[in-house]
Write an enzyme that holds these catalytic residues in place. Structure first.
Site, PDB file in Angstrom:
ATOM      1  N   GLU A   1      11.520 -10.725   1.195  1.00 47.52           N
ATOM      2  CA  GLU A   1      10.168 -10.754   0.636  1.00 47.52           C
ATOM      3  C   GLU A   1      10.169 -11.100  -0.847  1.00 47.52           C
ATOM      4  OE1 GLU A   1       7.948  -7.386   3.345  1.00 47.52           O
ATOM      5  OE2 GLU A   1       9.336  -6.714   1.785  1.00 47.52           O
TER       6      GLU A   1
ATOM      7  N   ASP B   1       1.896 -10.337  11.136  1.00 44.55           N
ATOM      8  CA  ASP B   1       1.350 -10.007  12.453  1.00 44.55           C
ATOM      9  C   ASP B   1      -0.038  -9.417  12.236  1.00 44.55           C
ATOM     10  OD1 ASP B   1       1.565  -6.827  12.477  1.00 44.55           O
ATOM     11  OD2 ASP B   1       3.433  -7.605  11.628  1.00 44.55           O
TER      12      ASP B   1
END
Length: 231
Positions: free
Chosen positions: A13, A190
């Site tokens: 990330e 998601d």
């Protein structure tokens, strides 16, 4: 603003920081986690915290003691809770809540400051120029993976967040306790439901969706680095 601490739960990330800064002539890498812009007198420090609220709080506290930043930014992926957004969308946090912390006395609830309006406004301006699919709003945090439909509906009904993750509100709480401005920037890997999480897990195992992976990991990083350049 001279010192900025950028934190994430996972290395993936945050690895885009180095790649993006390499293309900016005024920035140079001082060490593994430290970047300096001599022209603007700004410094960026990055730190991987680990997954979950405890790791987030411990790692952020350690980094504050080391760096003494003027701004803390938490970047990474999240589950989407806004039905008008989709996988790949991005949320700029305005305020933060821990959904799994329940106390008898209201005064025992943690104090978590909102992100200052001027930061949200400038980040939104940049996001629009970059044509990002984004919204500004609340980010919810809990020490669990959110996928169960009833729990998802309950969190949306009770807290009205745009996104759910496992670290942001914990980092924001530490920043508040230390008197440091904070913003969370999360992209949707998601939609916090079984269908999209199952698909995500399958694609990761098969090495698919590399372009989407690059997008969700890099957009929060690129947005905050563009902000730092002009702030």
């Amino acid at each position: 603003m001279n010192k900025i601490l950028i934190v994430s739960a996972l290395y993936q990330e945050i690895e885009a920081v180095e790649h993006y800064i390499e293309g900016k002539s005024d920035w140079k890498k001082i060490s593994t986690n430290w970047y300096v812009n001599d022209k603007s007198k700004k410094e960026v420090f990055v730190k991987v915290l680990g997954v979950g609220k405890v790791n987030a709080a411990i790692g952020t506290t350690d980094a504050i003691n080391q760096v003494n930043p003027d701004l803390i930014v938490n970047v990474g992926v999240a589950g989407g809770l806004d039905d008008k957004l989709s996988v790949g969308s991005l949320v700029i946090g305005t305020d933060y809540v821990q959904v799994d912390l329940k106390t008898i006395l209201p005064e025992n609830m943690p104090v978590i400051n909102d992100t200052p309006d001027y930061i949200i406004e400038k980040l939104s301006e940049i996001a629009k120029k970059k044509a990002l699919d984004y919204k500004t709003g609340r980010i919810a945090t809990g020490d669990f993976v959110l996928y169960e439909g009833r729990k998802r509906r309950q969190i949306k009904r009770e807290y009205n967040p745009l996104a759910f993750d496992m670290e942001t509100a914990a980092v924001a709480q530490v920043a508040t306790a230390k008197g440091i401005d904070f913003v969370g920037i999360r992209s949707f890997s998601d939609m916090a439901n079984k269908k999209t999480i199952t698909k995500l897990s399958s694609n990761i195992q098969k090495g698919k969706n590399q372009e989407l992976k690059k997008k969700v990991f890099s957009e929060p990083v690129e947005l905050i680095l563009d902000y730092i350049d002009i702030a």
